[in-house]
Design an enzyme around this catalytic site. Structure first.
Site, mmCIF file in Angstrom:
data_model
loop_
_atom_site.group_PDB
_atom_site.id
_atom_site.type_symbol
_atom_site.label_atom_id
_atom_site.label_comp_id
_atom_site.label_asym_id
_atom_site.label_seq_id
_atom_site.Cartn_x
_atom_site.Cartn_y
_atom_site.Cartn_z
ATOM 1 N N GLY A 144 0.841 -1.190 0.000
ATOM 2 C CA GLY A 144 0.000 0.000 0.000
ATOM 3 C C GLY A 144 0.876 1.240 0.000
ATOM 4 O O GLY A 144 2.010 1.197 0.478
ATOM 5 N N GLN A 200 3.100 9.840 1.295
ATOM 6 C CA GLN A 200 4.368 9.100 1.223
ATOM 7 C C GLN A 200 5.159 9.403 -0.048
ATOM 8 O O GLN A 200 6.294 8.941 -0.196
ATOM 9 C CB GLN A 200 4.106 7.590 1.296
ATOM 10 C CG GLN A 200 3.530 7.158 2.629
ATOM 11 C CD GLN A 200 3.360 5.662 2.672
ATOM 12 O OE1 GLN A 200 2.375 5.134 2.198
ATOM 13 N NE2 GLN A 200 4.340 4.967 3.229
ATOM 14 N N CYS A 238 5.998 0.067 7.553
ATOM 15 C CA CYS A 238 5.643 1.170 6.661
ATOM 16 C C CYS A 238 6.839 1.524 5.786
ATOM 17 O O CYS A 238 7.966 1.589 6.272
ATOM 18 C CB CYS A 238 5.234 2.363 7.525
ATOM 19 S SG CYS A 238 4.792 3.816 6.564
ATOM 20 N N LEU A 239 6.579 1.763 4.519
ATOM 21 C CA LEU A 239 7.658 2.132 3.587
ATOM 22 C C LEU A 239 8.337 3.430 4.011
ATOM 23 O O LEU A 239 9.488 3.659 3.688
ATOM 24 C CB LEU A 239 7.114 2.282 2.160
ATOM 25 C CG LEU A 239 6.586 1.019 1.479
ATOM 26 C CD1 LEU A 239 6.001 1.376 0.113
ATOM 27 C CD2 LEU A 239 7.668 -0.033 1.331
ATOM 28 N N HIS A 261 -4.235 1.345 7.842
ATOM 29 C CA HIS A 261 -2.904 1.971 7.789
ATOM 30 C C HIS A 261 -2.873 3.104 6.756
ATOM 31 O O HIS A 261 -2.370 4.200 7.037
ATOM 32 C CB HIS A 261 -1.874 0.881 7.446
ATOM 33 C CG HIS A 261 -0.449 1.353 7.372
ATOM 34 N ND1 HIS A 261 0.495 1.014 8.312
ATOM 35 C CD2 HIS A 261 0.190 2.125 6.461
ATOM 36 C CE1 HIS A 261 1.656 1.576 7.979
ATOM 37 N NE2 HIS A 261 1.498 2.255 6.857
ATOM 38 N N GLU A 262 -3.425 2.844 5.573
ATOM 39 C CA GLU A 262 -3.368 3.848 4.500
ATOM 40 C C GLU A 262 -4.331 5.010 4.761
ATOM 41 O O GLU A 262 -4.012 6.161 4.447
ATOM 42 C CB GLU A 262 -3.652 3.215 3.136
ATOM 43 C CG GLU A 262 -2.709 2.082 2.735
ATOM 44 C CD GLU A 262 -1.227 2.436 2.825
ATOM 45 O OE1 GLU A 262 -0.870 3.615 2.681
ATOM 46 O OE2 GLU A 262 -0.427 1.511 3.067
ATOM 47 N N HIS A 300 -2.633 7.329 7.023
ATOM 48 C CA HIS A 300 -1.699 8.223 6.311
ATOM 49 C C HIS A 300 -2.437 9.459 5.783
ATOM 50 O O HIS A 300 -1.913 10.568 5.829
ATOM 51 C CB HIS A 300 -1.061 7.509 5.115
ATOM 52 C CG HIS A 300 0.194 6.749 5.447
ATOM 53 N ND1 HIS A 300 1.279 7.329 6.046
ATOM 54 C CD2 HIS A 300 0.534 5.450 5.235
ATOM 55 C CE1 HIS A 300 2.241 6.416 6.193
ATOM 56 N NE2 HIS A 300 1.821 5.262 5.709
HETATM 57 ZN ZN LIG Z 1 2.743 3.440 5.724
#
Ligand SMILES: [Zn+2]
Length: 160
Positions: A43, A48, A85-86, A127-128, A131
């Site tokens: 995701g 991000q 998380c990226l 999670h997204e 964000h």
């Molecule tokens: Zn993330």
């Protein structure tokens, strides 16, 4: 696209609404998918990639979608498991989340849809959407765990 990393400011800001569903948005979404796959993520949200917008893409356990202006309609049950998380160097930490989640959002053409998911895909919805609200999974960890993840991430950054 370049992935923004903790503690960049844009990750802490609530995103603005997506208002234009045009060719530009289609290109952005295609670039976000490409960036997500290149980073081996499941995701990726607009903050991000440095854009303060309520928008994410995901491809997780058979749930592949674009979500503009996402809302969580319901979240039931509980699941254990790890989350990463990226934007935080893929460092994982245990985090309890709802087991079944219903999402409402607009697709890339602006059509509203609802989608329900369980397990990892449900975790991804939460999670997204976080964000898009300027929240990181770090914000949901206990202070002790949060410090551990931050320290490990700082080390990873130094090695790169
Ligand atoms: Zn993330």
């Amino acid at each position: 696209m370049e992935i923004t990393e903790f503690p960049e400011r844009v990750l802490k800001e609530a995103g603005g609404a997506v208002e234009k569903f045009d060719a530009e948005l289609e290109r952005l979404v295609a670039d976000m998918f490409e960036t997500m796959y290149a980073a081996e993520g499941v995701g990726l949200a607009a903050p991000q990639v440095g854009l303060s917008l309520r928008l994410f893409v995901m491809d997780c356990e058979g749930v592949k979608l674009v979500a503009a202006n996402p809302e969580i309609l319901s979240a039931e049950g509980e699941q254990g498991g790890e989350e990463g998380c990226l934007s935080v160097g893929k460092i994982h930490a245990p985090l309890k989340r709802a087991a079944r989640v219903r999402l409402r959002a607009q697709d890339v053409r602006g059509e509203w849809f609802e989608r329900e998911a369980e397990g990892l895909a449900a975790r991804c919805f939460l999670h997204e959407t976080d964000h898009c609200d300027g929240l990181l999974f770090l914000d949901r960890l206990s202070p002790l765990r949060r410090d551990m993840v931050k320290k490990r991430f700082q080390k990873v950054k130094r090695w790169r």
